[in-house]
Design an enzyme around this catalytic site. Structure first.
Site, PDB file in Angstrom:
ATOM      1  N   SER A   1       0.823  -1.209   0.000  1.00  0.00           N
ATOM      2  CA  SER A   1       0.000   0.000   0.000  1.00  0.00           C
ATOM      3  C   SER A   1       0.857   1.260   0.000  1.00  0.00           C
ATOM      4  CB  SER A   1      -0.911   0.013   1.232  1.00  0.00           C
ATOM      5  OG  SER A   1      -1.825  -1.053   1.176  1.00  0.00           O
TER       6      SER A   1
ATOM      7  N   GLN B   1      -2.156   4.007   6.054  1.00  0.00           N
ATOM      8  CA  GLN B   1      -1.538   3.098   5.088  1.00  0.00           C
ATOM      9  C   GLN B   1      -0.319   2.390   5.656  1.00  0.00           C
ATOM     10  OE1 GLN B   1      -3.205   2.452   2.054  1.00  0.00           O
ATOM     11  NE2 GLN B   1      -4.562   3.537   3.459  1.00  0.00           N
TER      12      GLN B   1
ATOM     13  N   HIS C   1      -0.782  -1.059   7.226  1.00  0.00           N
ATOM     14  CA  HIS C   1      -1.097  -2.206   6.374  1.00  0.00           C
ATOM     15  C   HIS C   1       0.024  -3.238   6.357  1.00  0.00           C
ATOM     16  CE1 HIS C   1      -4.888  -1.847   4.329  1.00  0.00           C
ATOM     17  NE2 HIS C   1      -4.684  -0.595   4.020  1.00  0.00           N
TER      18      HIS C   1
ATOM     19  N   GLU D   1      -0.408   5.092  -5.373  1.00  0.00           N
ATOM     20  CA  GLU D   1      -1.722   4.447  -5.283  1.00  0.00           C
ATOM     21  C   GLU D   1      -2.781   5.437  -4.793  1.00  0.00           C
ATOM     22  OE1 GLU D   1      -3.714   0.592  -2.965  1.00  0.00           O
ATOM     23  OE2 GLU D   1      -1.801   1.419  -2.288  1.00  0.00           O
ATOM     24  N   HIS D   2      -2.535   6.062  -3.641  1.00  0.00           N
ATOM     25  CA  HIS D   2      -3.457   7.040  -3.068  1.00  0.00           C
ATOM     26  C   HIS D   2      -2.767   8.396  -3.002  1.00  0.00           C
ATOM     27  CE1 HIS D   2      -4.436   3.126  -1.003  1.00  0.00           C
ATOM     28  NE2 HIS D   2      -5.616   3.417  -1.535  1.00  0.00           N
TER      29      HIS D   2
ATOM     30  N   GLU E   1       3.380  -8.726 -46.998  1.00  0.00           N
ATOM     31  CA  GLU E   1       3.777  -9.466 -45.785  1.00  0.00           C
ATOM     32  C   GLU E   1       4.211 -10.891 -46.089  1.00  0.00           C
ATOM     33  OE1 GLU E   1       0.649  -9.179 -42.898  1.00  0.00           O
ATOM     34  OE2 GLU E   1       1.156  -7.103 -42.385  1.00  0.00           O
TER      35      GLU E   1
ATOM     36  N   HIS F   1      -3.216 -15.790 -47.219  1.00  0.00           N
ATOM     37  CA  HIS F   1      -4.153 -14.706 -46.937  1.00  0.00           C
ATOM     38  C   HIS F   1      -4.672 -14.111 -48.253  1.00  0.00           C
ATOM     39  CE1 HIS F   1      -2.506 -15.058 -42.930  1.00  0.00           C
ATOM     40  NE2 HIS F   1      -3.270 -14.063 -42.469  1.00  0.00           N
TER      41      HIS F   1
END
Length: 433
Positions: free
Chosen positions: A240, A262, A265, A330-331, A418, A423
């Site tokens: 975190s 935080q 955590h 993150e925050h 190509e 194709h």
């Protein structure tokens, strides 16, 4: 706690230490998780139960692996009215936010004779992981809400919840009530890497899923990293993080409390304060000591702040936001007098919290946006867990004969360039016939 002045060599070195901390796993841990995944893939329920009995519930039997209806009913009588009120509010507000993320299928007919489109479809099955810290005594109810609600809104037919049992083989009733509130279909009593393996590969008892989401310890994170590709995952989540930007009007007690929210955590969580005020910096350092002294998870938070926390005095708010964009935290909290004046400058962050009455835990539990967020700088290119994680997009293409003939030669030209004659021939045989 040391206070740094930015810019300075000391401050820049501290930033590098924080940014470069990564997931922090060893080769031995990676090998151990690989062995667990292989074992569960090979032996299924037998291996799943062996690991569950060894590490969580010694007497758990296979017939009790799936939570029964009786256990759900008992759980509903075991929680408080206050919890029901809180979880109902959270479910309502998280659902309201995520419903706005739904995307519709579409069809376009702008080119004559051509129909193009995209079907937006849910995956068939998803698995949500919810940690049960301390033997289920501190259940992470919010993980159930944040994983289960967007899956159900996406239209996933079957959503499973994996969570480790307590020693007696039960699941914390708060988790079960939350699971029932969001419409989880099946709850399994298993945790760690073996739970992720069961979801990814399936067993006789555990339904194989298409997507796995939810936070966990290092073993859960590594397991998700390894099975990614076999199944979809939300993200490889690191520890975190919070970065608080504060001006001279900020309340130091608020800044300290938000950093601790935080830091508690994980020992490798990161909490950083960038402020334009030396006074706020010094008073926040005092508040950290004061608030840590009465914190239940003091040892964890203190170690986190010592190694990966920082208080820095910066010249101005723009410098702080530039640093925040570089870290892609993150925050991000804008603990400033007028946050809306600055929010447009933010480019990289998992979630931004605006003003003194919007602390990060509001986003963790009840505001509405998802709290499963990119960490370790990945907010530069990734986003929060959303409804989109549980959907896939399938293209639709239709040509009439006339539209085909109009574009056929251009297709053959590109295929020939190509070197893909097959194709080109797929087009040519239709022209010739």
């Amino acid at each position: 706690m040391n206070i740094y002045t930015y810019p300075s060599p000391e401050a820049e070195e501290k930033f590098r230490k924080i940014v470069d901390r990564g997931l922090g796993y060893s080769d031995d841990e990676l090998d151990s998780v690989n062995a667990i995944l292989s074992d569960v893939k090979k032996r299924g329920d037998e291996a799943l139960m062996e690991y569950t009995r060894r590490f969580d519930a010694p007497a758990l039997t296979l017939d009790r692996l799936v939570v029964s209806e009786e256990e759900f009913v008992l759980a509903e009588t075991s929680v408080s009215p206050e919890f029901i009120r809180a979880v109902d509010r959270a479910v309502e507000q998280i659902s309201s936010f995520h419903k706005k993320q739904r995307q519709n299928s579409w069809i376009d007919t702008d080119r004559e004779g051509v129909m193009l489109g995209q079907m937006v479809l849910p995956v068939d099955a998803a698995g949500v992981y919810a940690p049960g810290a301390k033997g289920g005594k501190t259940p992470l109810v919010s993980s159930v809400l944040m994983g289960g609600i967007p899956a159900k809104i996406a239209g996933v037919k079957h959503v499973s919840l994996m969570t480790p049992p307590t020693e007696d083989g039960s699941i914390n009733p708060h988790l079960l009530v939350a699971a029932r509130k969001v419409g989880i279909d099946t709850v399994y009593k298993a945790g760690s890497a073996w739970a992720i393996a069961a979801l990814a590969y399936g067993t006789d008892t555990v339904k194989k899923v298409d997507v796995i989401v939810g936070p966990g310890n290092m073993y859960v994170t590594l397991a998700k990293k390894i099975v990614a590709g076999t199944v979809g995952i939300d993200m490889i989540a690191g520890p975190s993080e919070i970065l608080v930007i504060a001006d001279d009007k900020a309340n130091p007690a608020h800044a300290a409390a938000d950093m601790i929210s935080q830091a508690e955590h994980d020992r490798v969580a990161s909490a950083v304060l960038l402020t334009t005020s030396r006074t706020v910096a010094e008073q926040t350092a005092v508040e950290l000591k004061k608030q840590l002294a009465v914190l239940a998870r003091r040892d964890i938070a203190e170690e986190s702040l010592e190694h990966f926390g920082a208080i820095m005095v910066v010249p101005d708010i723009d410098t702080a936001i530039d640093l925040a964009n570089g870290i892609a935290t993150e925050h991000l909290e804008l603990l400033v007098e007028n946050p809306f004046e600055h929010v447009g400058k933010v480019k990289n962050a998992g979630a931004v919290f605006l003003g003194s009455h919007t602390p990060e835990p509001i986003g963790d539990y009840i505001a509405g946006p998802n709290h499963v967020l990119p960490t370790a700088g990945t907010a530069r290119f990734s986003s929060a867990l959303s409804v989109e994680h549980f959907t896939k997009k399938t293209s639709l293409i239709y040509y009439t004969k006339q539209a085909f003939e109009k574009e056929a030669r251009d297709i053959m030209t590109l295929a020939d360039i190509e070197g893909l004659g097959g194709h080109a021939n797929s087009i040519r045989v239709r022209l010739e016939s």
